[in-house]
Write a protein that holds these residues in place. Structure first.
Motif, short mmCIF file in Angstrom:
data_model
loop_
_atom_site.label_atom_id
_atom_site.label_comp_id
_atom_site.label_asym_id
_atom_site.label_seq_id
_atom_site.Cartn_x
_atom_site.Cartn_y
_atom_site.Cartn_z
N MET A 323 0.81 -1.21 0.00
CA MET A 323 0.00 0.00 0.00
C MET A 323 0.85 1.26 0.00
O MET A 323 0.43 2.32 -0.49
CB MET A 323 -0.91 0.01 1.23
N VAL A 324 2.06 1.18 0.55
CA VAL A 324 2.91 2.36 0.72
C VAL A 324 3.80 2.62 -0.49
O VAL A 324 4.35 3.71 -0.64
CB VAL A 324 3.74 2.20 2.01
N VAL A 325 3.93 1.65 -1.39
CA VAL A 325 4.82 1.82 -2.55
C VAL A 325 4.53 3.11 -3.32
O VAL A 325 5.46 3.82 -3.72
CB VAL A 325 4.75 0.59 -3.47
N PRO A 326 3.26 3.48 -3.58
CA PRO A 326 3.01 4.72 -4.31
C PRO A 326 3.60 5.97 -3.64
O PRO A 326 3.96 6.93 -4.33
CB PRO A 326 1.49 4.80 -4.37
N LEU A 327 3.72 5.96 -2.32
CA LEU A 327 4.37 7.09 -1.65
C LEU A 327 5.84 7.17 -2.02
O LEU A 327 6.37 8.26 -2.28
CB LEU A 327 4.23 6.95 -0.13
N LEU A 328 6.51 6.02 -2.05
CA LEU A 328 7.92 6.00 -2.45
C LEU A 328 8.07 6.44 -3.90
O LEU A 328 8.99 7.18 -4.25
CB LEU A 328 8.52 4.61 -2.25
N GLN A 329 7.15 5.98 -4.75
CA GLN A 329 7.22 6.36 -6.15
C GLN A 329 7.01 7.86 -6.32
O GLN A 329 7.70 8.51 -7.11
CB GLN A 329 6.17 5.58 -6.95
N ALA A 330 6.06 8.41 -5.56
CA ALA A 330 5.82 9.85 -5.64
C ALA A 330 7.04 10.63 -5.16
O ALA A 330 7.42 11.65 -5.76
CB ALA A 330 4.60 10.22 -4.79
N ALA A 331 7.68 10.16 -4.09
CA ALA A 331 8.87 10.84 -3.58
C ALA A 331 9.96 10.88 -4.63
O ALA A 331 10.62 11.91 -4.83
CB ALA A 331 9.37 10.12 -2.32
N CYS A 332 10.15 9.77 -5.33
CA CYS A 332 11.18 9.71 -6.38
C CYS A 332 10.84 10.61 -7.56
O CYS A 332 11.70 11.33 -8.08
CB CYS A 332 11.37 8.28 -6.85
#
Length: 351
Positions: A323-332
């Protein structure tokens, strides 16, 4: 590599790339710190990946499944056959992690490390079957040292497959009725705490069931605590095959230089054990969410970890991490694609 491969040094994050990423964050068209932890994530990932443009587009998820002998003591709201049934559900694409993996375009790997009943071969499932589940650790060690070593190695091999596929990020997940009891007992031994401090409801135990679960784990701790002289011994005595698999994967990821996104209570117990076995791996572990299991916070505190979100989840399977992967992707993406003040011809801060 010899039998103690898990003691080999972890890679050191790239301080130069981290410094470059931090400098870039100071130049982007926003007030400093205005993106909060997303800025920190991008900088951390740049250092871990050794690249100026961090990326988490290629996700690898390994789910480790195994049964637990302690389930014989009635410490779960679900019968033990659910482990195998849920593994089949994963393979058929009907579980939460199956849905999330499809959504992310992630590679989902399923590993059967030891069910009580030998399962029918399922498409997409690696059947390693180290043992027919663990032994009942209320009466004896959960695993032999050889079985524990095999489970650790299964985790390392899963990480190697992720590397071969060019993954940017590793997520581990768990499935095993009784595994919150195993995780609790392991954490109690590692942190020298009583069962009542770290026990959780797991699959939904109510007051009387939770009291029984606590008593069972406390009795088991009384048996094993005098013999535990290392994190590996604690893992062997009260851990699960899937918990050992997770620990092995986390250690191997740090040794090979791949960031890990850790899921909830079970995975954090595995991470705690892995860090105690090899402290140098700690920088490579990112913590996705704070589980609804109240005792999860104790483990996070012991690891000095601050999870990214708190969604009151307690499913396991790696679902909270996914569920948290999109946050990491957005950060990148923000880090890589936002304009600098100079590029946008915007006057920067003088502070």
């Amino acid at each position: 590599m010899n039998g103690t491969w898990w003691q080999a040094a972890a890679r050191v994050p790239d301080a130069g790339r981290r410094a470059q990423a931090l400098a870039r964050q100071l130049q982007l068209t926003k007030p400093q710190g205005s993106l909060g932890r997303l800025e920190q994530l991008a900088v951390t990932l740049a250092g871990l990946q050794g690249r100026s443009d961090p990326s988490v587009e290629r996700i690898w998820i390994s789910i480790f499944a195994a049964d637990h002998g302690i389930a014989q003591e009635g410490i779960s709201a679900f019968p033990q056959e659910v482990t195998g049934q849920m593994l089949a559900n994963f393979a058929q694409g009907g579980a939460a992690i199956s849905v999330l993996a499809r959504h992310l375009g992630a590679e989902l790997e399923l590993l059967e490390l030891g069910l009580v009943q030998e399962s029918v071969p399922l498409p997409g499932v690696r059947q390693l079957r180290i043992a027919a589940g663990t032994e009942n650790f209320l009466h004896q060690p959960a695993m032999t040292s050889v079985q524990c070593a095999h489970a650790l190695l299964a985790g390392r091999e899963a990480l190697q497959r992720a590397l071969e596929k060019g993954a940017d990020l590793f997520i581990g997940g768990d499935m095993g009725i009784g595994n919150t009891s195993s995780a609790c007992a392991l954490a109690c031994l590692l942190l020298d705490q009583p069962a009542k401090r770290l026990v959780g409801a797991g699959t939904g135990m109510k007051d009387s069931g939770l009291q029984h679960k606590t008593q069972i784990i406390e009795a088991a701790l009384k048996l094993h605590r005098p013999m535990v002289d290392s994190p590996l011994e604690a893992l062997t005595r009260v851990g699960g095959l899937e918990i050992a698999g997770l620990a092995g994967a986390y250690i191997a990821a740090a040794q090979e230089g791949m960031p890990v996104l850790v899921d909830g209570y079970i995975c954090t117990a595995a991470a705690l054990c892995a860090v105690r076995m090899n402290p140098g791996i700690a920088p490579w572990l990112l913590y996705s969410h704070r589980s609804a299991e109240t005792c999860h916070q104790e483990l996070l505190d012991a690891l000095d970890a601050e999870p990214l979100v708190s969604l009151e989840m307690r499913l396991g399977e790696g679902s909270g991490a996914a569920m948290v992967v999109p946050l990491l992707q957005a950060a990148c993406r923000l880090h890589n694609q936002m304009a600098t003040f100079q590029e946008a011809a915007v006057s920067g801060s003088r502070l």
